[in-house]
Each structure stands twice: as structure tokens, then as C-alpha cells.
Scaffold this motif. Structure first.
Motif, PDB file in Angstrom:
ATOM      1  N   LEU A 231       0.757  -1.196   0.121  1.00 35.88           N
ATOM      2  CA  LEU A 231       0.001   0.092  -0.050  1.00 35.88           C
ATOM      3  C   LEU A 231       0.972   1.245  -0.150  1.00 35.88           C
ATOM      4  CD1 LEU A 231      -2.654  -0.982   2.811  1.00 35.88           C
ATOM      5  CD2 LEU A 231      -2.631  -1.379   0.193  1.00 35.88           C
ATOM      6  N   SER A 232       0.989   1.735  -0.913  1.00 36.17           N
ATOM      7  CA  SER A 232       1.692   3.156  -1.451  1.00 36.17           C
ATOM      8  C   SER A 232       3.010   3.273  -0.726  1.00 36.17           C
ATOM      9  CB  SER A 232       0.642   4.302  -0.833  1.00 36.17           C
ATOM     10  OG  SER A 232       1.336   5.544  -1.096  1.00 36.17           O
ATOM     11  N   PRO A 233       4.043   2.431  -0.911  1.00 34.83           N
ATOM     12  CA  PRO A 233       5.460   2.676  -0.608  1.00 34.83           C
ATOM     13  C   PRO A 233       6.098   3.786  -0.707  1.00 34.83           C
ATOM     14  CG  PRO A 233       5.349   0.863  -2.029  1.00 34.83           C
ATOM     15  CD  PRO A 233       3.969   1.143  -2.054  1.00 34.83           C
ATOM     16  N   GLN A 234       6.792   4.594   0.266  1.00 31.20           N
ATOM     17  CA  GLN A 234       7.025   5.840  -0.072  1.00 31.20           C
ATOM     18  C   GLN A 234       8.750   5.815  -0.447  1.00 31.20           C
ATOM     19  OE1 GLN A 234       5.282   8.717  -0.135  1.00 31.20           O
ATOM     20  NE2 GLN A 234       4.046   6.895  -0.029  1.00 31.20           N
ATOM     21  N   GLN A 235       9.234   4.359  -0.314  1.00 31.43           N
ATOM     22  CA  GLN A 235      10.629   4.148  -0.569  1.00 31.43           C
ATOM     23  C   GLN A 235      10.839   2.734  -1.299  1.00 31.43           C
ATOM     24  OE1 GLN A 235      10.646   4.741   3.264  1.00 31.43           O
ATOM     25  NE2 GLN A 235      10.857   6.814   2.709  1.00 31.43           N
ATOM     26  N   ASP A 236      11.496   2.606  -2.294  1.00 31.76           N
ATOM     27  CA  ASP A 236      11.523   1.466  -3.172  1.00 31.76           C
ATOM     28  C   ASP A 236      11.997   0.149  -2.376  1.00 31.76           C
ATOM     29  OD1 ASP A 236      11.365   0.063  -5.514  1.00 31.76           O
ATOM     30  OD2 ASP A 236      13.334   0.461  -6.181  1.00 31.76           O
ATOM     31  N   LEU A 237      11.749  -0.931  -3.104  1.00 32.30           N
ATOM     32  CA  LEU A 237      12.076  -2.283  -2.305  1.00 32.30           C
ATOM     33  C   LEU A 237      13.520  -2.244  -2.605  1.00 32.30           C
ATOM     34  CD1 LEU A 237       8.730  -2.460  -2.681  1.00 32.30           C
ATOM     35  CD2 LEU A 237       9.329  -4.885  -2.971  1.00 32.30           C
ATOM     36  N   THR A 238      14.186  -3.258  -1.700  1.00 31.40           N
ATOM     37  CA  THR A 238      15.625  -3.537  -2.181  1.00 31.40           C
ATOM     38  C   THR A 238      15.492  -4.716  -3.115  1.00 31.40           C
ATOM     39  OG1 THR A 238      15.659  -5.098  -0.454  1.00 31.40           O
ATOM     40  CG2 THR A 238      16.247  -2.932   0.146  1.00 31.40           C
ATOM     41  N   ASP A 239      16.854  -4.805  -3.651  1.00 31.60           N
ATOM     42  CA  ASP A 239      16.705  -5.916  -4.584  1.00 31.60           C
ATOM     43  C   ASP A 239      16.474  -7.309  -4.047  1.00 31.60           C
ATOM     44  OD1 ASP A 239      17.879  -4.517  -6.950  1.00 31.60           O
ATOM     45  OD2 ASP A 239      19.970  -4.549  -6.296  1.00 31.60           O
ATOM     46  N   ALA A 240      16.896  -7.656  -2.916  1.00 34.43           N
ATOM     47  CA  ALA A 240      16.720  -8.725  -2.378  1.00 34.43           C
ATOM     48  C   ALA A 240      14.924  -8.818  -2.118  1.00 34.43           C
ATOM     49  CB  ALA A 240      17.380  -9.110  -1.069  1.00 34.43           C
ATOM     50  N   GLU A 241      14.444  -7.916  -1.661  1.00 39.05           N
ATOM     51  CA  GLU A 241      13.023  -7.632  -1.454  1.00 39.05           C
ATOM     52  C   GLU A 241      12.357  -7.942  -2.718  1.00 39.05           C
ATOM     53  OE1 GLU A 241      11.662  -4.846   2.222  1.00 39.05           O
ATOM     54  OE2 GLU A 241      12.711  -3.885   0.504  1.00 39.05           O
ATOM     55  N   ALA A 242      12.476  -7.382  -3.599  1.00 38.17           N
ATOM     56  CA  ALA A 242      11.997  -7.385  -4.971  1.00 38.17           C
ATOM     57  C   ALA A 242      11.907  -8.859  -5.707  1.00 38.17           C
ATOM     58  CB  ALA A 242      12.554  -6.329  -5.900  1.00 38.17           C
ATOM     59  N   GLN A 243      13.166  -9.514  -5.311  1.00 38.01           N
ATOM     60  CA  GLN A 243      13.436 -10.808  -5.849  1.00 38.01           C
ATOM     61  C   GLN A 243      12.583 -11.649  -5.156  1.00 38.01           C
ATOM     62  OE1 GLN A 243      17.599 -12.089  -6.502  1.00 38.01           O
ATOM     63  NE2 GLN A 243      18.207 -10.285  -6.302  1.00 38.01           N
TER      64      GLN A 243
END
Length: 558
Positions: A231-243
Motif C-alpha cells: 500500500l503506497s510505499p514511499q521508498q523502493d524495495l531493495t533488490d533482495a525484497e523485490a526478488q
């Protein structure tokens, strides 16, 4: 002698008539008793008429469908003394009992049975509370939670605004009859938006459990997750989180992703969206068609397309309001098995303002992107859970970037397409050489080998389990805002709850909104008031007077 016989005859007649009258009276009384007994056994929906504007004691279609599908017996304990009975609750429970043979309502007087509720809870229950039991499990609905109230600043007191008994009772019945409840994990760690009290209540009535998830500390999305909510993150996901998120989705995972316009770049989250055929347009969408916005051009009233999550909102009677949304451009050339459809679309006269920070006019300028856009979309993909895929998505390498992973996936897709094309070319070459005897013999041999290989592949495919990935994306968190939801009479929440239900695999939604009890006033303009006053006070009485006078004169002449 004659006089005596006449008297006797008259007495016999009177006795005979009296017997007939007594018999007729007895028959009428007996018939009335029988009719009352029959009527008392009929469901209350046939014997009671609810004249309230909100139909407080009338079951909605969702409740009736659920009750029709019940296969297990459910007991509803109504904790109340007879003199303290709430009519709305009592009549509603009668409707539940009359709608299904599997529902039984039992009244429990707290004075006569003071220890009854202690079997289910240690807390004290207010009279008119309800305990619902099925198969050894129970749910409690406190009377205080059945009514909604708001503080009236004009009178500095609370006033009752809604009756939510049906929503909570139906939700409890659905939960108890279904057994296990789906669970949605809400991603945290990026200053995400929070779900308001009203929307959270609607999600809970859908019998969905929510729990927070931090992908930085967790190795993967939990196995018991039915879906993930971002829900509407204000910072990007890290590479590990996105993977980790991508691995979950590639193996049939499900997610609802709500984003907002931000100057903060989020390449990882956007890469996940692009992998599923959705690319965000730069800037914020504005409308020049006044039928598609309210107040200002970025308060959008998008067209609601007919999809699995929005079917009950189509037809022109419902609206969804989103503010400062970004446009989604959906890919037309997707890989095999991936389908992307739009839920909310802007008009052909919409455009995206690219220089939002320095915007001085709502009018379209050079550099702005022409619409239409999607501002809500669904992606679905059927995937085969092969051993290779499961092994590939089981672990995440901290040293490998998300771009590297996506590049690898793109190469695999290109190779698969190349193999498919070469296979087609090989078949074409075999057909051309079919006139040559040696080639024919070779082709026969190859055909037998291919047949055997194909049979083995088919057997392997039959053994491979499949799953369906489901993703819903909305590009404005105003979809979750309570004031925006009120402006469109609950349309925003209905769409979001429908989406949650779709992600969890529920065929129908059981989240029933509270029925409004707010006072509604009839406003009559002065001109209309004068017209009705003259009609009621003058014209109608005068008409009766003239008609009566005419009738009197006509009869007198006769």
C-alpha cells in the motif's frame, strides 16, 4: 292447542337456528386458530413488512445466497431479557431463522442463565448481543458493535448513523461454515499507507486475516499467504525484497499493489510491474472531460470496466473516485499465458502532466502525454510449477541485482520462443523432403522418436501442478481514503474489497455495508409548498363539496 303447537314450533326453529349459529361460530373460531397456527410457522419475511427506508430487518442478496448454500447446522444464541429486546435485532434474527433450515435461534435470558456466556467469553456481554456457534467453534457479536455512531458537532453529542448487525452476523456465519480463513500479509518497512478503521472492518467482514510482513527479515513470503498487500510505499524495495516478491508471484502468488505519484524513484517495484505487462507513465493524470472528474481535473471519475472485481459496479449507478493518479500503460505483446486487463480507465481527453512540481496550469502543454490511461488493472498468468522453477525461486542471492534476474528471465523467454520457431521450421523441412525415399525413411524414424518423446512430455505435463498468479494494481492511495469513499457512496471500498476477495479465491463477497440510519429530510421548495397547500386545502375539499352538492340536487329532482 294451536297456540301451544305454534309456540313449540317457534321454539324448535329458534333452537335450530341457535345450533346453526353456534356451530358456525365454532367453525369460524377453529378456522381462525388453524390459520394463525399456519401463519405462525411461516418465515417472518412473509408475515412482516419492514417499512424503514434502510430495510433494517430485511436480508440482503449476499446473506440469502450464503444461507441457501449452508450444509452445516448453526445455532444463534440471542442474549436478552424479553422486556429489553431490541426490535431491529430481534426481527433480523427471525429473518435468518426463516431463511434457512440450518439456522436455529435460541434466546438466553441472562438473569435465568447468568453463567451461559462464560462458556464462550470471559468478558461481560451487553443484552441483545449474539453468540453464533457451529461445529464447536463460535463467534461473538456484542450489541455495542451492531450500531455505528458519529459525533455531531452541532449538538455536541453522539448520534446513531448505521445498523451493522447483518454485516457482522453474515460474516460470522460465513467464517464458521467455511472452516479456514484466508490470510493477507501487508508489506512494511517502506513508510506504507495504513488501512483506515472503516476499510479494515470491511476486510474483516470478508473473513480475511491480515498480518504484517517485513521481507528484509523474512527469507521469503510465508507459505500460508493467500496474497500480499503493498500500500503506497514511499521508498523502493531493495533488490533482495523485490526478488522475494517476484519469486512468490512467479509460483502462483497473488498481490494487490497500490502506488502514488512520488519524486522518489522506485525502479525495483516498477520492474516487477513491467514484468507483468504494466508500465507507469510519467507524471499525474488530468482530465479535460468534465464528465470524468469532480471539482478539479485531477479528482478523477474513471470509467469502470467490467471485470471480475468490478462487475457489480458497472452499469452507470456507481462511481470510483481517485485523486492524483498515475497512468498505467498496458503491454499489448505479453508472453504466453499472461493476460493484462484494465479495471479503471480515463477518457480519450485525458493527459498526464509530466512536470508536476512546476505545474502552473491544468491545461495540456507540450511534453504532456496523451491518454487514455489505465489507473487500475489486473494481471493473471497460469504457471506450471516445474521442479526447475521451484528450485530457481527457492533462494535469493544477495549479490545478484533484480535487473540481472529479469535479464535472465528475458533471455529464457527468447530462447523458448527461438526453440518454438526452430521446431516449426524443422517440421516444414521434413514436409518438403517427403518425396525422397531415404528422407522418408529418416522422417519415419524421427516421427517415431518424436512420438515417444511427445508422449513422455505429455505424461510429464500431466504430472506438473499448475497455479494462477493474480495481481491487481491501482495508482492512487485515495482509493483507500474514507472521505473519497463517502463522496462516491462506498464505491471505492467495494472495489477494493472485491479485489481482496478475488485474490483470495472467494467466489462471492460477504462484506455487507452497514445500513444507514441517518435522518433524511424532505426539502420542499417554496413554489412546490404553495402548490401542494392549495391542492390539499382548497382544490380537493372543494371538489368533494361540489360532487356532494351535485348528487344532492340530482336526488331531490327525482
Amino acid at each position: 292447542m294451536k297456540i301451544k303447537s305454534i309456540k313449540l314450533e317457534k321454539g324448535r326453529r329458534q333452537t335450530k337456528h341457535g345450533s346453526y349459529s353456534l356451530m358456525l361460530t365454532a367453525i369460524v373460531v377453529a378456522a381462525a386458530v388453524v390459520v394463525n397456527l399456519i401463519v405462525s410457522e411461516l418465515p417472518s419475511k412473509y408475515t412482516q413488512i419492514d417499512l424503514t427506508s434502510a430495510q433494517l430487518s430485511v436480508l440482503t442478496e449476499q446473506s440469502e445466497e450464503l444461507l441457501d448454500s449452508l450444509t452445516e447446522d448453526i445455532t444463534i444464541y440471542y442474549v436478552v431479557q424479553d422486556e429489553n429486546r431490541d426490535t431491529n435485532v430481534s426481527r433480523l434474527l427471525e429473518r435468518y431463522e426463516g431463511a434457512s433450515g440450518h439456522i436455529k435461534v435460541v434466546e438466553k435470558d441472562p438473569v435465568r442463565y447468568p453463567k451461559f456466556t462464560s462458556q464462550y467469553t470471559d468478558e461481560s456481554l451487553t443484552e441483545n448481543s449474539v453468540i453464533i456457534e457451529c461445529g464447536g467453534q463460535s463467534r461473538i457479536i456484542n450489541y455495542e458493535d451492531m450500531y455505528e455512531s458519529e459525533f455531531n458537532y452541532n449538538y455536541y453529542s453522539y448520534e446513531t448513523t448505521g445498523f451493522d448487525a447483518e454485516g457482522q452476523i453474515t460474516s460470522a456465519i460465513a467464517a464458521l461454515s467455511s472452516g479456514s480463513l484466508p490470510k493477507i500479509y501487508t508489506l512494511t518497512g517502506h513508510n506504507e499507507a495504513t488501512v483506515g478503521t472503516s476499510l479494515q472492518s470491511s476486510i474483516e467482514k470478508e473473513n480475511v486475516q491480515t498480518e504484517e510482513l517485513n521481507l528484509i527479515s523474512e527469507e521469503r513470503v510465508p507459505e500460508d499467504a493467500d496474497a500480499v498487500m503493498i500500500l503506497s510505499p514511499q521508498q523502493d524495495l531493495t533488490d533482495a525484497e523485490a526478488q522475494k516478491l517476484l519469486n512468490y508471484l512467479r509460483t502462483g502468488g497473488r498481490a494487490v499493489i497500490v502506488t502514488d505519484y512520488s519524486t522518489e524513484e522506485m525502479p525495483n517495484l516498477e520492474s516487477v510491474l513491467e514484468y507483468y505487462g504494466m508500465e507507469k507513465a510519467e507524471g499525474v493524470v488530468l482530465e479535460s472531460d468534465n464528465g470524468h472528474y469532480v471539482q478539479v481535473p485531477y479528482y478523477l471519475l474513471p470509467t469502470i470496466e467490467s471485470t471480475e472485481v468490478s462487475e457489480d459496479l458497472t452499469g452507470g449507478g456507481s462511481y470510483v473516485l481517485v485523486a492524483a493518479a498515475q497512468g498505467l500503460q498496458l503491454s499489448e505483446n505479453t508472453r504466453d499465458g499472461l493476460t493484462v486487463t484494465s479495471v479503471l480507465t480515463t477518457s480519450d481527453n485525458s493527459y498526464s502532466k509530466t512536470d508536476v512540481e512546476n505545474m502552473k496550469t491544468y491545461a495540456q502543454e507540450d511534453g504532456d502525454i496523451d491518454g487514455p490511461f489505465s489507473i487500475g488493472a489486473l494481471a493473471t498468468e497460469t504457471v506450471e510449477l516445474t521442479e526447475e522453477l521451484l528450485a530457481e525461486t527457492a533462494e535469493v542471492s544477495e549479490d545478484v541485482s533484480l535487473d540481472t534476474v529479469l535479464d535472465g528471465l528475458e533471455i529464457e523467454e527468447e530462447e523458448a520462443d527461438t526453440d518454438a520457431d526452430s521446431g516449426t521450421d524443422a517440421e516444414s523441412g521434413t514436409d518438403t523432403a517427403s518425396d525422397d525415399a531415404d528422407a522418408e525413411s529418416s522422417a519415419d524414424t524421427d516421427s517415431e522418436t518424436d512420438t515417444e518423446s511427445g508422449a513422455e512430455d505429455e505424461d510429464a505435463e500431466d504430472d506438473t501442478e499448475t497455479a494462477e498468479t493474480r495481481i491487481a494494481v491501482f495508482t492512487s492511495s485515495s482509493l483507500l481514503d474514507e472521505s473519497a469513499n463517502q463522496m462516491v457512496s462506498g464505491g471505492n471500498y467495494r472495489l477494493f474489497v472485491n479485489t481482496i476477495s478475488w485474490l483470495c479465491g472467494n467466489e462471492t463477497t460477504v462484506s455487507i455495508p452497514a445500513k444507514s440510519m441517518s435522518t433524511e429530510y424532505l426539502t420542499v421548495p417554496a413554489a412546490s409548498a404553495s402548490f401542494w397547500s392549495i391542492l390539499v386545502i382548497g382544490v380537493i375539499p372543494g371538489g368533494f363539496l361540489i360532487a356532494g352538492l351535485y348528487t344532492w340536487l340530482r336526488r331531490r329532482r327525482q
